[in-house]
Design a protein around this motif. Structure first.
Motif, PDB file in Angstrom:
ATOM      1  N   GLN A   1       0.850  -1.191   0.000  1.00 25.37           N
ATOM      2  CA  GLN A   1       0.000   0.000   0.000  1.00 25.37           C
ATOM      3  C   GLN A   1       0.882   1.236   0.000  1.00 25.37           C
ATOM      4  O   GLN A   1       1.848   1.318   0.746  1.00 25.37           O
ATOM      5  N   VAL A   2       0.539   2.197  -0.840  1.00 23.98           N
ATOM      6  CA  VAL A   2       1.360   3.397  -0.940  1.00 23.98           C
ATOM      7  C   VAL A   2       1.204   4.254   0.312  1.00 23.98           C
ATOM      8  O   VAL A   2       0.131   4.305   0.936  1.00 23.98           O
ATOM      9  N   GLN A   3       2.281   4.869   0.716  1.00 24.87           N
ATOM     10  CA  GLN A   3       2.262   5.857   1.792  1.00 24.87           C
ATOM     11  C   GLN A   3       2.836   7.162   1.256  1.00 24.87           C
ATOM     12  O   GLN A   3       3.875   7.159   0.587  1.00 24.87           O
ATOM     13  N   GLN A  23       7.141  12.605  -0.092  1.00 23.98           N
ATOM     14  CA  GLN A  23       7.903  11.365  -0.212  1.00 23.98           C
ATOM     15  C   GLN A  23       6.926  10.208  -0.296  1.00 23.98           C
ATOM     16  O   GLN A  23       6.078  10.027   0.584  1.00 23.98           O
ATOM     17  N   ALA A  24       7.043   9.414  -1.346  1.00 19.89           N
ATOM     18  CA  ALA A  24       6.182   8.250  -1.517  1.00 19.89           C
ATOM     19  C   ALA A  24       6.956   6.984  -1.192  1.00 19.89           C
ATOM     20  O   ALA A  24       8.152   6.886  -1.455  1.00 19.89           O
ATOM     21  N   SER A  25       6.256   6.016  -0.618  1.00 20.32           N
ATOM     22  CA  SER A  25       6.820   4.695  -0.387  1.00 20.32           C
ATOM     23  C   SER A  25       5.746   3.661  -0.672  1.00 20.32           C
ATOM     24  O   SER A  25       4.559   3.950  -0.605  1.00 20.32           O
ATOM     25  N   GLY A  26       6.185   2.455  -1.022  1.00 20.47           N
ATOM     26  CA  GLY A  26       5.233   1.400  -1.337  1.00 20.47           C
ATOM     27  C   GLY A  26       4.808   1.372  -2.787  1.00 20.47           C
ATOM     28  O   GLY A  26       4.091   0.460  -3.196  1.00 20.47           O
ATOM     29  N   SER A  27       5.226   2.373  -3.547  1.00 22.87           N
ATOM     30  CA  SER A  27       4.938   2.408  -4.977  1.00 22.87           C
ATOM     31  C   SER A  27       5.955   3.329  -5.633  1.00 22.87           C
ATOM     32  O   SER A  27       6.469   4.262  -5.004  1.00 22.87           O
TER      33      SER A  27
END
Length: 114
Positions: A1-3, A23-27
């Protein structure tokens, strides 16, 4: 899941500048058009700037010439440089892709006031 984690907001006087980061994480954002949205007091969330995968940018008329959106795919991060800020720019700012992911970050508060 994107954060999505937005940062860089604050209190600034009219005419001042801020630089927001997302800042994006998970994608991996490199595959998507990305955008900054904002929601002012008592208002609906609106799109203020978008950047395509090839870094083509489009802005809402209300921010054109004052805001600059950019992306750094190597850092999985999107930026919003905001110059000549006005009181009507006061809002919580969010980033997301186009079309939006279901989950949103907490946003970052921008307050423009003397």
């Amino acid at each position: 899941q994107v954060q999505l984690v937005e940062s860089g907001g604050g209190l600034v006087q009219p005419g001042g500048s801020l630089r927001l980061s997302c800042q994006a994480s998970g994608s991996t954002i490199s595959m998507f058009a990305m955008a900054w949205y904002r929601q002012g007091p008592g208002k609906q969330r609106e799109l203020v700037a978008r950047v395509s995968t090839s870094s083509t940018t489009i802005y809402a008329d209300s921010v054109k010439g004052r805001f600059t959106i950019s992306r750094d795919n190597t850092k999985n991060t999107v930026y919003l440089q905001m110059d000549n800020l006005k009181p009507e720019d006061t809002a919580v700012y969010y980033c997301n892709r186009i079309p939006v992911w279901r989950s949103w970050g907490q946003g970052t508060q921008v307050t423009v006031s003397s």
